[in-house]
Scaffold this motif. Structure first.
Motif, PDB file in Angstrom:
ATOM      1  N   GLU A 191       0.918  -1.395   0.208  1.00 40.32           N
ATOM      2  CA  GLU A 191      -0.094  -0.021   0.151  1.00 40.32           C
ATOM      3  C   GLU A 191       0.979   1.148   0.016  1.00 40.32           C
ATOM      4  OE1 GLU A 191      -3.150   2.105   3.166  1.00 40.32           O
ATOM      5  OE2 GLU A 191      -2.768  -0.036   3.093  1.00 40.32           O
ATOM      6  N   ARG A 192       2.013   1.377   1.027  1.00 40.83           N
ATOM      7  CA  ARG A 192       2.889   2.540   0.902  1.00 40.83           C
ATOM      8  C   ARG A 192       2.306   3.662   1.359  1.00 40.83           C
ATOM      9  NH1 ARG A 192       8.010   0.636   1.008  1.00 40.83           N
ATOM     10  NH2 ARG A 192       8.148  -1.206  -0.374  1.00 40.83           N
ATOM     11  N   THR A 193       0.878   3.676   2.206  1.00 35.88           N
ATOM     12  CA  THR A 193       0.488   4.865   2.646  1.00 35.88           C
ATOM     13  C   THR A 193       1.035   5.299   3.949  1.00 35.88           C
ATOM     14  OG1 THR A 193      -1.685   4.042   1.678  1.00 35.88           O
ATOM     15  CG2 THR A 193      -1.707   5.874   3.561  1.00 35.88           C
ATOM     16  N   PHE A 194       1.413   4.391   4.805  1.00 39.44           N
ATOM     17  CA  PHE A 194       2.186   4.594   5.938  1.00 39.44           C
ATOM     18  C   PHE A 194       4.090   4.409   5.929  1.00 39.44           C
ATOM     19  CE2 PHE A 194      -2.291   3.592   6.809  1.00 39.44           C
ATOM     20  CZ  PHE A 194      -2.534   4.846   7.351  1.00 39.44           C
ATOM     21  N   ARG A 195       4.434   5.047   6.632  1.00 38.72           N
ATOM     22  CA  ARG A 195       5.741   4.610   6.731  1.00 38.72           C
ATOM     23  C   ARG A 195       6.516   3.775   7.794  1.00 38.72           C
ATOM     24  NH1 ARG A 195       9.402  10.038   5.429  1.00 38.72           N
ATOM     25  NH2 ARG A 195      11.005   8.447   5.392  1.00 38.72           N
ATOM     26  N   GLN A 196       5.525   3.711   8.756  1.00 37.45           N
ATOM     27  CA  GLN A 196       5.801   2.926  10.195  1.00 37.45           C
ATOM     28  C   GLN A 196       4.620   2.312  10.582  1.00 37.45           C
ATOM     29  OE1 GLN A 196       7.521   4.721  14.253  1.00 37.45           O
ATOM     30  NE2 GLN A 196       9.052   4.422  12.948  1.00 37.45           N
ATOM     31  N   PHE A 197       5.033   1.013  10.997  1.00 33.39           N
ATOM     32  CA  PHE A 197       3.796   0.304  11.777  1.00 33.39           C
ATOM     33  C   PHE A 197       3.966   0.235  13.192  1.00 33.39           C
ATOM     34  CE2 PHE A 197       1.702  -3.787  12.736  1.00 33.39           C
ATOM     35  CZ  PHE A 197       0.392  -3.425  12.570  1.00 33.39           C
ATOM     36  N   ASP A 198       3.415   0.986  14.020  1.00 33.96           N
ATOM     37  CA  ASP A 198       3.697   1.099  15.457  1.00 33.96           C
ATOM     38  C   ASP A 198       2.883   0.032  16.359  1.00 33.96           C
ATOM     39  OD1 ASP A 198       3.861   2.181  18.092  1.00 33.96           O
ATOM     40  OD2 ASP A 198       3.546   4.217  17.516  1.00 33.96           O
ATOM     41  N   PHE A 199       3.697  -0.879  17.015  1.00 32.57           N
ATOM     42  CA  PHE A 199       3.236  -1.628  17.868  1.00 32.57           C
ATOM     43  C   PHE A 199       2.808  -1.329  19.091  1.00 32.57           C
ATOM     44  CE2 PHE A 199       5.915  -4.755  15.298  1.00 32.57           C
ATOM     45  CZ  PHE A 199       4.606  -5.501  15.037  1.00 32.57           C
ATOM     46  N   GLY A 200       3.010  -0.082  19.715  1.00 32.52           N
ATOM     47  CA  GLY A 200       2.510   0.619  21.032  1.00 32.52           C
ATOM     48  C   GLY A 200       3.464   0.118  21.963  1.00 32.52           C
TER      49      GLY A 200
ATOM     50  N   GLY B 148       5.011  -1.376  25.637  1.00 36.50           N
ATOM     51  CA  GLY B 148       5.043  -2.604  26.270  1.00 36.50           C
ATOM     52  C   GLY B 148       5.614  -3.864  25.465  1.00 36.50           C
ATOM     53  N   GLU B 149       5.961  -4.771  26.284  1.00 32.91           N
ATOM     54  CA  GLU B 149       6.598  -5.928  25.822  1.00 32.91           C
ATOM     55  C   GLU B 149       6.094  -7.220  25.395  1.00 32.91           C
ATOM     56  OE1 GLU B 149      10.123  -6.039  25.417  1.00 32.91           O
ATOM     57  OE2 GLU B 149      10.595  -4.424  26.579  1.00 32.91           O
ATOM     58  N   ALA B 150       6.301  -7.607  24.255  1.00 34.75           N
ATOM     59  CA  ALA B 150       5.387  -8.956  23.785  1.00 34.75           C
ATOM     60  C   ALA B 150       6.520  -9.613  23.014  1.00 34.75           C
ATOM     61  CB  ALA B 150       3.962  -8.675  23.031  1.00 34.75           C
ATOM     62  N   TRP B 151       6.163 -10.799  22.703  1.00 33.20           N
ATOM     63  CA  TRP B 151       7.398 -11.669  22.015  1.00 33.20           C
ATOM     64  C   TRP B 151       7.008 -11.318  20.561  1.00 33.20           C
ATOM     65  CZ3 TRP B 151       5.566 -14.805  17.914  1.00 33.20           C
ATOM     66  CH2 TRP B 151       4.468 -15.284  18.155  1.00 33.20           C
ATOM     67  N   TYR B 152       5.986 -11.092  20.272  1.00 31.79           N
ATOM     68  CA  TYR B 152       5.531 -10.736  18.650  1.00 31.79           C
ATOM     69  C   TYR B 152       5.898  -9.537  18.131  1.00 31.79           C
ATOM     70  CZ  TYR B 152       1.558  -8.064  19.902  1.00 31.79           C
ATOM     71  OH  TYR B 152       0.743  -7.277  20.655  1.00 31.79           O
ATOM     72  N   LYS B 153       6.024  -8.427  19.049  1.00 30.15           N
ATOM     73  CA  LYS B 153       6.600  -7.097  19.014  1.00 30.15           C
ATOM     74  C   LYS B 153       8.216  -7.257  18.516  1.00 30.15           C
ATOM     75  CE  LYS B 153       3.116  -4.779  21.738  1.00 30.15           C
ATOM     76  NZ  LYS B 153       3.063  -3.706  22.865  1.00 30.15           N
ATOM     77  N   GLU B 154       8.993  -7.939  19.476  1.00 33.33           N
ATOM     78  CA  GLU B 154      10.247  -7.863  19.218  1.00 33.33           C
ATOM     79  C   GLU B 154      10.978  -8.717  17.871  1.00 33.33           C
ATOM     80  OE1 GLU B 154      14.405  -8.963  21.761  1.00 33.33           O
ATOM     81  OE2 GLU B 154      12.456  -9.206  22.590  1.00 33.33           O
ATOM     82  N   ALA B 155       9.877  -9.884  17.892  1.00 28.73           N
ATOM     83  CA  ALA B 155      10.227 -10.819  16.765  1.00 28.73           C
ATOM     84  C   ALA B 155       9.847 -10.078  15.398  1.00 28.73           C
ATOM     85  CB  ALA B 155       9.182 -11.893  16.751  1.00 28.73           C
ATOM     86  N   PHE B 156       8.735  -9.255  15.123  1.00 29.76           N
ATOM     87  CA  PHE B 156       8.344  -8.716  13.764  1.00 29.76           C
ATOM     88  C   PHE B 156       8.904  -7.302  13.661  1.00 29.76           C
ATOM     89  CE2 PHE B 156       5.538 -12.128  13.998  1.00 29.76           C
ATOM     90  CZ  PHE B 156       5.348 -12.435  12.524  1.00 29.76           C
ATOM     91  N   SER B 157       9.437  -6.731  14.891  1.00 31.01           N
ATOM     92  CA  SER B 157       9.744  -5.296  14.586  1.00 31.01           C
ATOM     93  C   SER B 157      11.239  -5.027  14.019  1.00 31.01           C
ATOM     94  CB  SER B 157      10.221  -4.525  16.138  1.00 31.01           C
ATOM     95  OG  SER B 157      11.181  -5.154  16.818  1.00 31.01           O
ATOM     96  N   THR B 158      11.688  -3.699  13.181  1.00 33.74           N
ATOM     97  CA  THR B 158      12.861  -3.610  12.692  1.00 33.74           C
ATOM     98  C   THR B 158      13.439  -2.671  13.480  1.00 33.74           C
ATOM     99  OG1 THR B 158      11.814  -1.804  11.422  1.00 33.74           O
ATOM    100  CG2 THR B 158      11.947  -4.022  10.526  1.00 33.74           C
ATOM    101  N   GLY B 159      12.903  -2.220  14.781  1.00 33.18           N
ATOM    102  CA  GLY B 159      13.596  -1.076  15.539  1.00 33.18           C
ATOM    103  C   GLY B 159      12.566  -0.897  16.837  1.00 33.18           C
ATOM    104  N   SER B 160      13.264   0.033  17.599  1.00 28.31           N
ATOM    105  CA  SER B 160      12.550   0.411  19.016  1.00 28.31           C
ATOM    106  C   SER B 160      12.988   1.701  19.487  1.00 28.31           C
ATOM    107  CB  SER B 160      12.547  -0.872  19.782  1.00 28.31           C
ATOM    108  OG  SER B 160      13.987  -0.861  20.619  1.00 28.31           O
ATOM    109  N   GLU B 161      12.378   2.198  20.493  1.00 23.24           N
ATOM    110  CA  GLU B 161      12.624   3.441  21.031  1.00 23.24           C
ATOM    111  C   GLU B 161      12.177   3.491  22.470  1.00 23.24           C
ATOM    112  OE1 GLU B 161      10.575   7.137  19.953  1.00 23.24           O
ATOM    113  OE2 GLU B 161       9.813   5.871  18.470  1.00 23.24           O
ATOM    114  N   GLU B 162      12.976   4.223  23.426  1.00 22.11           N
ATOM    115  CA  GLU B 162      12.403   4.353  24.803  1.00 22.11           C
ATOM    116  C   GLU B 162      12.148   5.504  24.974  1.00 22.11           C
ATOM    117  OE1 GLU B 162      15.542   2.286  27.095  1.00 22.11           O
ATOM    118  OE2 GLU B 162      14.832   0.561  26.720  1.00 22.11           O
ATOM    119  N   PHE B 163      11.359   5.613  25.889  1.00 21.60           N
ATOM    120  CA  PHE B 163      10.762   7.286  26.074  1.00 21.60           C
ATOM    121  C   PHE B 163       9.944   7.174  27.575  1.00 21.60           C
ATOM    122  CE2 PHE B 163       8.036   5.366  22.960  1.00 21.60           C
ATOM    123  CZ  PHE B 163       7.090   5.300  23.831  1.00 21.60           C
ATOM    124  N   ILE B 164       9.434   8.390  27.968  1.00 18.84           N
ATOM    125  CA  ILE B 164       8.604   8.370  29.165  1.00 18.84           C
ATOM    126  C   ILE B 164       7.446   8.970  28.688  1.00 18.84           C
ATOM    127  CG2 ILE B 164      10.221   8.304  30.987  1.00 18.84           C
ATOM    128  CD1 ILE B 164       9.762  11.247  31.319  1.00 18.84           C
TER     129      ILE B 164
END
Length: 311
Positions: A221-230, A232-248
């Motif tokens: 589709e190419r409408t969005f540039r990033q898919f955001d898992f929200g 929290g930790e979950a096995w599928y988030k880490e498995a499918f992600s290409t990156g992560s960020e930390e914040f408060i």
């Protein structure tokens, strides 16, 4: 939500003013006075602040009570390059298992395992089907975190669809919706919002299969540039992600005794859950207790499994 383990005891329904991205690192939102809040608003929610911008826990910031739960971690997928290139980050065995799961559902849905609702007129039917699935999940029964029902949320879905920022995904099997994902867009980012699948299909990996198909669709589709898992930790988030960020993320509330007591009570429950979880883990009982609670709620325990090889 105030919880004991996975059971929601009470939900503190706050109406928070979400500050815009441009204001995150600027001081004006701390200089506001509680009396200046719009009517029907209880406080301010400051998302994705840099770590160290505000102290963790409960503190007084200017004229506000400030609560920062902790450091949040967010996983995401950058929608760049081709889907085949993205899949190469998985092992050959993992790619085989993912494609086998997709094939299993495709063979039982006339080669159309996923449908996408994105128009305002499609939202009512999607909400109905998603709610039917959600009622049977432990997230809905234990955590009160299922697909929202009712005309008020439907109106929000339709408004998001009018702006091109709504995606309702359904996974099908033999004419029956087996899993859903409700996603909303914000600029060039699509947020993975509410998800669920029917417990009867858990051995066939419906959630993982639907996620695979969603990502394949987004790369096309190419409408969005990033898919955001929200957050929290979950096995599928880490498995499918290409990156992560930390914040408060900070919540600013008027400095009343009631607000302070509720936040302290929430912190106490969080600490109780943490220490009880560690104690059960040391005894080797944590997984069994979690499964027991989910069975009591009428939902299938444990995470979904990949389908067995047929033939």
């Amino acid at each position: 939500r105030f919880r004991i383990g996975e059971r929601t005891l009470w939900t503190w329904k706050l109406r928070l003013l979400d500050v815009g991205e441009a204001e995150r690192n600027q001081p004006p939102w701390l200089e506001f006075r509680p009396q200046e809040l719009p009517q029907q608003v209880d406080g301010i929610l400051c998302r994705r602040l840099p770590i160290g911008r505000l102290p963790l826990g409960l503190s007084r910031q200017g004229k506000w009570l400030c609560y920062v739960r902790g450091i949040e971690k967010l996983y995401f997928v950058d929608i760049a390059g081709s889907f085949d290139a993205y899949l190469r980050r998985f092992s050959a065995k993992r790619r085989h298992n993912l494609r086998r799961s997709v094939r299993w559902f495709a063979e039982r849905s006339h080669d159309r395992p996923m449908t996408i609702a994105s128009e305002p007129g499609q939202m009512e039917e999607f909400q109905r089907l998603a709610c039917e699935i959600s009622r049977q999940t432990y997230q809905d029964r234990l955590l009160a975190a299922g697909m929202p029902r009712g005309p008020e949320f439907l109106a929000k879905m339709q408004e998001a669809a009018r702006r091109g920022m709504a995606r309702g995904y359904l996974l099908w099997c033999e004419g029956k919706a087996a899993a859903f994902a409700w996603c909303t867009g914000h600029g060039e980012r699509l947020n993975y919002g509410v998800i669920g699948y029917l417990p009867e299909f858990s051995r066939m990996s419906p959630g993982t299969t639907l996620l695979y198909l969603i990502l394949e669709s987004l790369f096309q589709e190419r409408t969005f540039r990033q898919f955001d898992f929200g957050v929290g930790e979950a096995w599928y988030k880490e498995a499918f992600s290409t990156g992560s960020e930390e914040f408060i993320q900070a919540m600013l509330l008027p400095p009343s005794l009631a607000n302070a007591v509720r936040i302290r009570a929430f912190q106490a429950l969080e600490a109780l859950n943490y220490h009880a979880g560690r104690w059960l883990d040391r005894l080797g009982l944590k997984r069994a207790v979690k499964h027991l609670l989910r069975r009591a709620a009428g939902a299938a325990p444990g995470r979904e499994r990949e389908p067995r090889q047929e033939g």
